[in-house]
Enzyme design. Structure first.
Site, mmCIF file in Angstrom:
data_model
loop_
_atom_site.group_PDB
_atom_site.id
_atom_site.type_symbol
_atom_site.label_atom_id
_atom_site.label_comp_id
_atom_site.label_asym_id
_atom_site.label_seq_id
_atom_site.Cartn_x
_atom_site.Cartn_y
_atom_site.Cartn_z
ATOM 1 N N GLU A 59 -1.910 -3.565 -11.520
ATOM 2 C CA GLU A 59 -1.058 -3.961 -12.635
ATOM 3 C C GLU A 59 -0.945 -5.483 -12.736
ATOM 4 O O GLU A 59 -0.925 -6.046 -13.839
ATOM 5 C CB GLU A 59 0.348 -3.358 -12.465
ATOM 6 N N CYS A 84 4.209 0.509 -7.712
ATOM 7 C CA CYS A 84 5.028 0.445 -6.499
ATOM 8 C C CYS A 84 6.373 -0.208 -6.794
ATOM 9 O O CYS A 84 6.514 -1.019 -7.713
ATOM 10 C CB CYS A 84 4.296 -0.310 -5.395
ATOM 11 N N CYS A 93 5.224 -3.995 -8.182
ATOM 12 C CA CYS A 93 4.615 -4.078 -9.513
ATOM 13 C C CYS A 93 5.631 -3.743 -10.602
ATOM 14 O O CYS A 93 5.537 -4.244 -11.727
ATOM 15 C CB CYS A 93 3.418 -3.133 -9.604
ATOM 16 N N ARG A 196 -20.736 5.210 4.854
ATOM 17 C CA ARG A 196 -19.973 4.577 5.937
ATOM 18 C C ARG A 196 -19.115 3.424 5.417
ATOM 19 O O ARG A 196 -17.998 3.204 5.887
ATOM 20 C CB ARG A 196 -20.932 4.061 7.018
ATOM 21 N N ASP A 212 -28.806 8.839 21.295
ATOM 22 C CA ASP A 212 -29.289 7.956 20.218
ATOM 23 C C ASP A 212 -28.863 6.498 20.356
ATOM 24 O O ASP A 212 -29.412 5.631 19.666
ATOM 25 C CB ASP A 212 -28.813 8.470 18.857
ATOM 26 N N GLY A 297 -22.139 15.189 17.683
ATOM 27 C CA GLY A 297 -23.214 16.161 17.503
ATOM 28 C C GLY A 297 -22.730 17.556 17.184
ATOM 29 O O GLY A 297 -21.624 17.747 16.666
#
Length: 352
Positions: A59, A84, A93, A196, A212, A297
């Site tokens: 806003e 808010c 806001c 991610r 890994d 896993g």
């Protein structure tokens, strides 16, 4: 005969708010994604979205973008989430809307955060604003599914993710130590890195790390690295693994006690019993983590599935066959299938 549908003008502008809000995906945590549009006499005169926690809210950015501020007193401000009403890292806001005497406020959905939760709407009404609430409410809730899950269910939004071969294996039985066997293609792997950057944390079990030695970062994309969550019951992961390099905040969940946490490497001690997933999400909730990708896993994934603690699953079906190996977990709530070159991406949604 002609057919047409009537689209409410409010829906057009709230849809625009949602589009703007999506620009903040991955960078607003712990705040929600919010977009705002200001309209005067049928014309958009201001737009904004929340870009990053600690920076101005949607806003504020929308109001600041209006060149002729005198028009605000005759305008309507649209916002995808309730403004808010409390002081956080930035002022409320609501106060800015009231200060500029904006008479009409159209809101997509109510904020579930207990610090707001209707108090923003109440404050605006008390100061003479005309309020409309619930425009494209389902779409606005979906936009902030992570934020809503965190505040309503007191846990992060949980995404399961893995790649499986054409014949249903997630890994061969044996392989060279720390040399990943790529089942999906490079485009799918880049998409995984994009994901991610959009989520707040990523979680793996001990065996995945030992096999890994992953970094769990976004090196094939641009954005924030997720917080790394590692299950290491007995302390098999030594300091020479990437996940203990201290470059990204990492939380190690273990049964070992009296381990010393340092910057970016935090130890949480719990008993690994039948309540483990509940303990894990309790820890993530305590750290304010609103979303997590569970990447494996097999045992870790199947534990979350068995406890029905997941919201969606993203599964790459590669174009290679392993003939034997570790069988992939099974799900039966498929929602959507997309082709990524010679891979298939299957999306599963859990509404239980």
């Amino acid at each position: 005969m002609s057919y047409f549908c009537v689209v409410k003008i409010e829906e057009i502008y709230i849809k625009r708010c949602i589009e703007l809000a999506k620009n903040g995906l991955g960078s607003t945590y712990p705040n929600p994604m919010v977009g705002s549009v200001i309209v005067h006499d049928g014309k958009i005169i201001g737009e904004g979205w929340h870009r990053k926690s600690g920076e101005p809210h949607a806003e504020v950015n929308a109001i600041n973008s209006v060149k002729n501020k005198s028009l605000l007193a005759k305008a309507t401000i649209y916002v995808s989430l309730e403004p808010c009403s409390h002081f956080g890292k930035t002022p409320p806001c609501c106060d800015l809307i009231i200060q500029h005497k904006i008479p009409n406020v159209v809101i997509g959905t109510v904020d579930p955060n207990s610090k707001v939760a209707g108090t923003g709407i109440k404050r605006l009404i008390e100061n003479g604003c005309q309020i409309t609430v619930g425009i494209l409410e389902d779409e606005c809730n979906e936009l902030n599914k992570r934020f809503f899950t965190f505040h309503n269910k007191k846990r992060p939004y949980i995404i399961l993710k893995w790649a499986e071969s054409k014949d249903g294996f997630i890994a061969p039985l044996t392989k060279e130590k720390q040399e990943p066997v790529w089942i999906s293609n490079p485009y799918s792997r880049q998409l995984s890195h994009k994901w991610r950057s959009e989520e707040q944390a990523i979680l793996v079990g001990t065996q995945t790390v030992l096999d890994d030695n992953p970094k769990l970062d976004v090196r094939d994309w641009t954005g924030n690295n997720p917080i790394r969550i590692v299950l290491d019951r007995t302390g098999k992961i030594t300091s020479d693994y990437f996940l203990k390099d201290g470059k990204t905040k990492t939380i190690v969940i273990t049964e070992r006690e009296n381990l010393t946490s340092v910057e970016n490497l935090i130890y949480e001690s719990v008993i690994f019993d039948k309540q483990l997933t509940q303990k894990i999400i309790g820890i993530l909730y305590r750290y304010g983590i609103q979303s997590v990708i569970v990447e494996g896993g097999k045992q870790t994934l199947e534990t979350f599935i068995a406890d029905n603690l997941w919201d969606e699953a993203r599964i790459f079906k590669g174009n290679i066959s392993l003939n034997e190996g570790i069988k992939a977990p099974l799900l039966n709530k498929i929602s959507k299938v997309t082709d990524i070159k010679d891979d298939q991406l299957k999306l599963f949604l859990n509404h239980d």
